[in-house]
Design an enzyme around this catalytic site. Structure first.
Site, short mmCIF file in Angstrom:
data_model
loop_
_atom_site.label_atom_id
_atom_site.label_comp_id
_atom_site.label_asym_id
_atom_site.label_seq_id
_atom_site.Cartn_x
_atom_site.Cartn_y
_atom_site.Cartn_z
N GLN A 9 -2.12 15.00 15.31
CA GLN A 9 -2.33 13.91 14.71
C GLN A 9 -1.80 13.05 15.79
O GLN A 9 -1.42 13.20 16.55
CB GLN A 9 -0.94 13.62 14.20
N SER A 88 -0.60 21.27 15.98
CA SER A 88 0.31 21.31 14.50
C SER A 88 -1.17 20.94 13.65
O SER A 88 -1.92 22.64 13.90
CB SER A 88 0.83 19.52 14.90
N LEU A 89 -1.27 20.52 13.38
CA LEU A 89 -2.70 19.89 12.29
C LEU A 89 -4.04 20.36 12.95
O LEU A 89 -4.70 20.94 12.34
CB LEU A 89 -3.06 18.60 11.96
N ARG A 113 -2.16 19.40 2.86
CA ARG A 113 -1.03 19.28 3.72
C ARG A 113 -1.32 17.88 3.72
O ARG A 113 0.42 17.53 4.05
CB ARG A 113 -1.93 19.96 4.67
N HIS A 195 8.18 18.60 10.98
CA HIS A 195 7.97 19.68 11.50
C HIS A 195 9.84 20.06 11.74
O HIS A 195 10.13 20.41 12.90
CB HIS A 195 7.52 20.15 12.72
N GLN A 244 4.96 26.45 9.89
CA GLN A 244 4.48 25.12 10.81
C GLN A 244 5.42 24.04 10.27
O GLN A 244 5.44 22.95 10.83
CB GLN A 244 3.36 25.47 11.50
#
Length: 294
Positions: A9, A88-89, A113, A195, A244
């Protein structure tokens, strides 16, 4: 060895993906399929939407995923990774690229998500802040001494760590970190504390969706954000993907491990060049590039 890395992101930009759509019939087909799966015309928002439209989590995450995955697909024979990783993503994009997830399942999970994270953000006011110019251990120590929830969330590169948590705790942490010598401690314009333990409701929701999805053996190892080491077992990949959401993104450690395991060229697949910059700061000798389309 070739490492392919996939952004998360923040890499979105106005008009993203339009060049792929116009040039490659395969890209057009996948974009149209994405509109059907998502139940709205994400192509309109990607190609013609404003920066504000693209900032909405439920749009941002599928948009970046689509840009990255479709780019890897149209590369065809040129796409030959020895290892992959995603920030991440970006981990979901990496898992489609190395054959663990199919396109449809990957997109559905990313959409779920994004919605789950959005809901978790709305439950409690929370935010993130970028901390520059301090050792990771100093940031960790300051966070541990503050009342309320504030934790390291993104280990981006040496001297750049993002913290995540409750608004008040983040503001206090920023003051303390400046006192400790941080060059900057800046609250970010994000919707919530990604996170961090505040994403627990999203983690529970996504866990059920991930458990119900088929994960295949990968064509090459993925270096996941949670363990930071090479993973090839589909069940372990699932567990790490679930973890995660509430655990930190250990990008610095992942890249260091990839280099230790033989990575010499890091190719960023998707929008922007953020990861190339981070890789260079983590390992100056690494060669970096953007994915090139024929």
């Amino acid at each position: 060895m070739k490492a392919y890395v996939f952004p998360g992101q923040g890499a979105q930009f106005v008009g993203m993906g339009l060049d792929l759509y116009e040039k490659y019939p395969e890209a057009q087909e996948l974009f149209e399929k994405a509109n059907d799966i998502l139940g709205f015309a994400i192509t309109d928002l990607m190609f013609e939407g404003t920066a504000e439209d693209l900032k909405e989590t439920k749009v941002t995450q599928p948009a970046i995923f689509l840009h990255s995955v479709i780019m890897s697909k149209v590369m065809g024979e040129d796409f030959k990774p020895d290892m992959v990783a995603g920030h991440s993503l970006g981990e979901f994009s990496a898992l489609v690229a190395n054959g663990v997830l199919n396109f449809e399942d990957g997109l559905k999970l990313v959409s779920q998500r994004a919605k789950a994270m959005q809901k978790a953000c709305e439950l409690q006011p929370s935010t993130m802040a970028a901390v520059l110019g301090l050792e990771d251990s100093v940031v960790e120590k300051v966070c541990s001494e503050i009342e309320g929830i504030v934790v390291p969330a993104n280990y981006n590169c040496p001297g750049q760590l993002v913290i995540s948590g409750e608004v008040e705790a983040i503001n206090t942490a920023c003051e303390k970190l400046k006192e400790a010598g941080a060059r900057r401690a800046l609250v970010l314009p994000v919707g919530g504390a990604f996170h961090s333990p505040l994403m627990e409701p999203a983690r529970e929701e996504l866990a059920a969706a991930i458990e119900a999805t088929d994960f295949s053996p990968p064509s090459c190892a993925i270096y996941q954000n949670v363990p930071t080491t090479a993973v090839t077992d589909p069940e372990a990949i699932k567990a790490n993907l679930i973890a995660q959401l509430t655990a930190p993104v250990k990008w610095t450690q992942s890249v260091q491990q990839m280099v230790a395991d033989g990575a010499t060229l890091f190719t960023e697949v998707g929008p922007g060049k953020v990861l190339q910059g981070l890789v260079k700061k983590i390992h100056k000798e690494a060669e970096t590039s953007s994915a090139i389309l024929s």
